[in-house]
Design a protein around this motif. Structure first.
Motif, PDB file in Angstrom:
ATOM      1  N   ILE A 161      28.096  35.036  32.487  1.00  0.00           N
ATOM      2  CA  ILE A 161      29.444  34.714  32.968  1.00  0.00           C
ATOM      3  C   ILE A 161      29.458  34.911  34.479  1.00  0.00           C
ATOM      4  CG2 ILE A 161      31.849  35.491  33.055  1.00  0.00           C
ATOM      5  CD1 ILE A 161      31.718  35.999  30.068  1.00  0.00           C
ATOM      6  N   ILE A 162      29.966  33.903  35.198  1.00  0.00           N
ATOM      7  CA  ILE A 162      30.082  33.967  36.657  1.00  0.00           C
ATOM      8  C   ILE A 162      31.559  34.022  37.024  1.00  0.00           C
ATOM      9  CG2 ILE A 162      29.636  32.779  38.842  1.00  0.00           C
ATOM     10  CD1 ILE A 162      27.289  31.368  37.448  1.00  0.00           C
ATOM     11  N   ILE A 163      31.919  34.984  37.867  1.00  0.00           N
ATOM     12  CA  ILE A 163      33.298  35.104  38.345  1.00  0.00           C
ATOM     13  C   ILE A 163      33.305  34.868  39.849  1.00  0.00           C
ATOM     14  CG2 ILE A 163      35.323  36.601  38.563  1.00  0.00           C
ATOM     15  CD1 ILE A 163      32.857  37.725  36.064  1.00  0.00           C
ATOM     16  N   ALA A 164      34.171  33.972  40.299  1.00  0.00           N
ATOM     17  CA  ALA A 164      34.297  33.695  41.731  1.00  0.00           C
ATOM     18  C   ALA A 164      35.771  33.501  42.060  1.00  0.00           C
ATOM     19  CB  ALA A 164      33.494  32.454  42.118  1.00  0.00           C
ATOM     20  N   SER A 165      36.391  34.520  42.623  1.00  0.00           N
ATOM     21  CA  SER A 165      37.790  34.449  43.038  1.00  0.00           C
ATOM     22  C   SER A 165      38.702  34.079  41.866  1.00  0.00           C
ATOM     23  CB  SER A 165      37.946  33.420  44.177  1.00  0.00           C
ATOM     24  OG  SER A 165      39.245  33.428  44.702  1.00  0.00           O
ATOM     25  N   TYR A 166      38.590  34.853  40.789  1.00  0.00           N
ATOM     26  CA  TYR A 166      39.424  34.599  39.609  1.00  0.00           C
ATOM     27  C   TYR A 166      40.775  35.291  39.719  1.00  0.00           C
ATOM     28  CZ  TYR A 166      41.031  34.623  34.767  1.00  0.00           C
ATOM     29  OH  TYR A 166      41.789  34.489  33.632  1.00  0.00           O
ATOM     30  N   GLY A 167      40.774  36.554  40.163  1.00  0.00           N
ATOM     31  CA  GLY A 167      42.052  37.216  40.419  1.00  0.00           C
ATOM     32  C   GLY A 167      42.470  38.260  39.408  1.00  0.00           C
ATOM     33  N   ASN A 168      41.778  38.345  38.268  1.00  0.00           N
ATOM     34  CA  ASN A 168      42.090  39.363  37.261  1.00  0.00           C
ATOM     35  C   ASN A 168      40.841  40.165  36.927  1.00  0.00           C
ATOM     36  OD1 ASN A 168      44.676  38.414  37.123  1.00  0.00           O
ATOM     37  ND2 ASN A 168      44.541  37.615  35.042  1.00  0.00           N
ATOM     38  N   LEU A 169      41.037  41.423  36.536  1.00  0.00           N
ATOM     39  CA  LEU A 169      39.920  42.215  36.043  1.00  0.00           C
ATOM     40  C   LEU A 169      39.446  41.659  34.700  1.00  0.00           C
ATOM     41  CD1 LEU A 169      40.993  45.897  36.827  1.00  0.00           C
ATOM     42  CD2 LEU A 169      39.045  44.677  37.791  1.00  0.00           C
TER      43      LEU A 169
ATOM     44  N   LYS B 233      24.365  37.558  27.395  1.00  0.00           N
ATOM     45  CA  LYS B 233      23.003  38.103  27.370  1.00  0.00           C
ATOM     46  C   LYS B 233      22.665  38.809  28.679  1.00  0.00           C
ATOM     47  CE  LYS B 233      18.191  36.521  27.009  1.00  0.00           C
ATOM     48  NZ  LYS B 233      17.321  35.332  26.795  1.00  0.00           N
ATOM     49  N   PHE B 234      23.013  38.173  29.816  1.00  0.00           N
ATOM     50  CA  PHE B 234      22.694  38.732  31.133  1.00  0.00           C
ATOM     51  C   PHE B 234      23.891  39.413  31.795  1.00  0.00           C
ATOM     52  CE2 PHE B 234      19.611  35.101  30.849  1.00  0.00           C
ATOM     53  CZ  PHE B 234      18.473  35.886  30.714  1.00  0.00           C
ATOM     54  N   GLY B 235      24.979  39.549  31.061  1.00  0.00           N
ATOM     55  CA  GLY B 235      26.150  40.214  31.610  1.00  0.00           C
ATOM     56  C   GLY B 235      27.045  39.281  32.415  1.00  0.00           C
ATOM     57  N   CYS B 236      27.930  39.878  33.202  1.00  0.00           N
ATOM     58  CA  CYS B 236      28.882  39.132  34.034  1.00  0.00           C
ATOM     59  C   CYS B 236      28.614  39.460  35.500  1.00  0.00           C
ATOM     60  CB  CYS B 236      30.315  39.522  33.705  1.00  0.00           C
ATOM     61  SG  CYS B 236      30.801  39.258  31.994  1.00  0.00           S
ATOM     62  N   ILE B 237      28.547  38.431  36.333  1.00  0.00           N
ATOM     63  CA  ILE B 237      28.337  38.659  37.761  1.00  0.00           C
ATOM     64  C   ILE B 237      29.518  38.108  38.554  1.00  0.00           C
ATOM     65  CG2 ILE B 237      25.829  38.683  37.541  1.00  0.00           C
ATOM     66  CD1 ILE B 237      25.746  35.866  38.713  1.00  0.00           C
ATOM     67  N   ASN B 238      29.820  38.783  39.650  1.00  0.00           N
ATOM     68  CA  ASN B 238      30.967  38.410  40.479  1.00  0.00           C
ATOM     69  C   ASN B 238      30.520  38.205  41.923  1.00  0.00           C
ATOM     70  OD1 ASN B 238      33.814  38.152  41.240  1.00  0.00           O
ATOM     71  ND2 ASN B 238      33.543  40.147  42.204  1.00  0.00           N
ATOM     72  N   ILE B 239      31.030  37.133  42.546  1.00  0.00           N
ATOM     73  CA  ILE B 239      30.753  36.864  43.961  1.00  0.00           C
ATOM     74  C   ILE B 239      31.936  37.378  44.775  1.00  0.00           C
ATOM     75  CG2 ILE B 239      30.193  35.112  45.682  1.00  0.00           C
ATOM     76  CD1 ILE B 239      29.420  33.267  43.306  1.00  0.00           C
ATOM     77  N   HIS B 240      31.672  38.328  45.664  1.00  0.00           N
ATOM     78  CA  HIS B 240      32.739  38.956  46.451  1.00  0.00           C
ATOM     79  C   HIS B 240      32.487  38.723  47.937  1.00  0.00           C
ATOM     80  CE1 HIS B 240      36.013  41.798  47.135  1.00  0.00           C
ATOM     81  NE2 HIS B 240      35.292  42.286  48.135  1.00  0.00           N
ATOM     82  N   CYS B 241      33.560  38.417  48.675  1.00  0.00           N
ATOM     83  CA  CYS B 241      33.427  38.026  50.087  1.00  0.00           C
ATOM     84  C   CYS B 241      33.503  39.199  51.062  1.00  0.00           C
ATOM     85  CB  CYS B 241      34.491  36.990  50.435  1.00  0.00           C
ATOM     86  SG  CYS B 241      34.220  35.407  49.642  1.00  0.00           S
ATOM     87  N   SER B 242      32.642  40.172  50.868  1.00  0.00           N
ATOM     88  CA  SER B 242      32.470  41.250  51.844  1.00  0.00           C
ATOM     89  C   SER B 242      31.154  41.945  51.536  1.00  0.00           C
ATOM     90  CB  SER B 242      33.627  42.262  51.787  1.00  0.00           C
ATOM     91  OG  SER B 242      33.477  43.143  50.689  1.00  0.00           O
ATOM     92  N   ILE B 243      30.754  42.826  52.453  1.00  0.00           N
ATOM     93  CA  ILE B 243      29.563  43.634  52.209  1.00  0.00           C
ATOM     94  C   ILE B 243      30.017  44.912  51.512  1.00  0.00           C
ATOM     95  CG2 ILE B 243      27.614  44.828  53.281  1.00  0.00           C
ATOM     96  CD1 ILE B 243      27.460  41.792  53.399  1.00  0.00           C
ATOM     97  N   LEU B 244      30.033  44.858  50.192  1.00  0.00           N
ATOM     98  CA  LEU B 244      30.467  46.022  49.417  1.00  0.00           C
ATOM     99  C   LEU B 244      29.545  47.213  49.693  1.00  0.00           C
ATOM    100  CD1 LEU B 244      31.296  44.295  45.998  1.00  0.00           C
ATOM    101  CD2 LEU B 244      32.923  45.224  47.649  1.00  0.00           C
ATOM    102  N   PRO B 245      30.113  48.438  49.664  1.00  0.00           N
ATOM    103  CA  PRO B 245      31.427  48.793  49.110  1.00  0.00           C
ATOM    104  C   PRO B 245      32.616  48.645  50.062  1.00  0.00           C
ATOM    105  CG  PRO B 245      30.213  50.773  49.658  1.00  0.00           C
ATOM    106  CD  PRO B 245      29.275  49.634  49.916  1.00  0.00           C
TER     107      PRO B 245
END
Length: 317
Positions: free
Chosen positions: A85-93, A103-115
């Motif tokens: 599952i790919i999340i990109a600017s969805y807006g909800n947890l 199988k490979f989990g969920c990944i999220n693209i975030h627009c900053s250098i976390l943390p």
């Protein structure tokens, strides 16, 4: 993995759409569903449309629209048996009941250098805060906001004149390149290293903005901070009032940064180069404005009209 990578995609913005379009260029990936909110994106003054829904229909991809991830959607995801599952600017947890499905989990693209700059509006707050660099972080999500293990990061510079739109474009380009790199690793069963985030309260939070409050120009700030506000709000437009008229401010530049003897908010001059306004610290030169129900206009063209309302010596707001 010899078969196509089965993907479910979550997104609800222009940023999401750009990532989605890029992934769809490659025939190694199969989209089972696109999940988006039932909100529409503005395409011009009078028209709103859900561009992600339009894209899914055009490309024959199943779409689910809902403001909340209800049991029906969760059951559909379970039955579809996605690899990723790919999340990109969805807006909800995303709840644990979904995180644990692929199988490979969920990944999220975030627009900053976390943390740094966790939260829903990282691009805006990085410009407001005068950050010198930004970037994207791709994480394996967990139950906490933007706190999962980091699997990819890439930085970029923020220029002195960077606005929301130009920085978002940079981050879209980086994200498109980076997500394809990672997806090929997944499809080839290559190892992807994970780095645990150092999660504490010392890092800035990119809260949701209040358009009425955060886009209003405060002349009691410095010329530097007002310039940042204008650039950060470039997607919405900043605003101020003059003689009870609501006026949007789209472009300006810093003229000076030191205190002077003029009043805060005072109009110092208006000519073909712009309109000079005094701030708490320094002078800012307004370049492009917009009156209600009118198009944007630069100051040079504005002073050639017969409807000039600004007067030297008067105060804004």
């Amino acid at each position: 993995m010899n078969n196509k990578l089965k993907i479910i995609f979550f997104g609800s913005s222009y940023f999401s759409l750009s990532i989605l379009e890029n992934i769809c260029k490659f025939n190694k990936f199969l989209f089972l569903y696109i999940i988006t909110k039932d909100n529409n994106l503005k395409i011009n003054k009078n028209n709103y449309i859900n561009l992600i829904k339009l894209f899914s229909i055009k490309n024959g991809i199943n779409i689910l629209q809902s403001r909340n991830l209800n049991e029906n959607i969760i059951n559909i995801i379970k039955k579809s048996n996605p690899d990723l599952i790919i999340i990109a600017s969805y807006g909800n947890l995303i709840p644990n009941s979904i995180i644990n499905i692929p199988k490979f989990g969920c990944i999220n693209i975030h627009c900053s250098i976390l943390p740094k700059w966790k939260g829903p509006f990282p691009i805006y707050w990085q410009i407001i805060s005068g950050e010198k660099e930004s970037g994207i972080t791709i994480i394996k999500i967990n139950s906490k906001l933007d706190s999962g293990n980091i699997i990819f990061q890439k930085k970029c510079k923020i220029s002195e004149k960077e606005n929301y739109v130009s920085l978002e474009k940079k981050l879209i380009d980086i994200s498109c390149e980076s997500i394809i790199y990672l997806l090929h690793k997944y499809i080839n069963n290559e190892k992807i290293n994970e780095i645990k985030q150092i999660n504490n309260n010392n890092y800035e939070y990119a809260r949701k903005i209040n358009k009425k409050i955060d886009t209003k120009i405060n002349w009691n700030l410095s010329s530097i901070n007002i310039d940042r506000c204008i650039r950060a709000n470039y997607i919405y437009g900043s605003y101020f009032y003059y003689e009870n008229i609501y006026i949007k401010l789209w472009e300006a530049e810093i003229l000076t940064t030191k205190k002077n003897l003029y009043k805060i908010g005072e109009i110092l001059y208006i000519d073909k180069d712009g309109m000079g306004v005094n701030t708490k610290e320094g002078i800012i030169q307004i370049k492009v404005i917009q009156f209600p129900s009118k198009k944007k206009i630069d100051i040079k063209n504005y002073i050639n009209s017969n409807n000039i309302i600004f007067k030297i010596g008067n105060l804004l707001n």
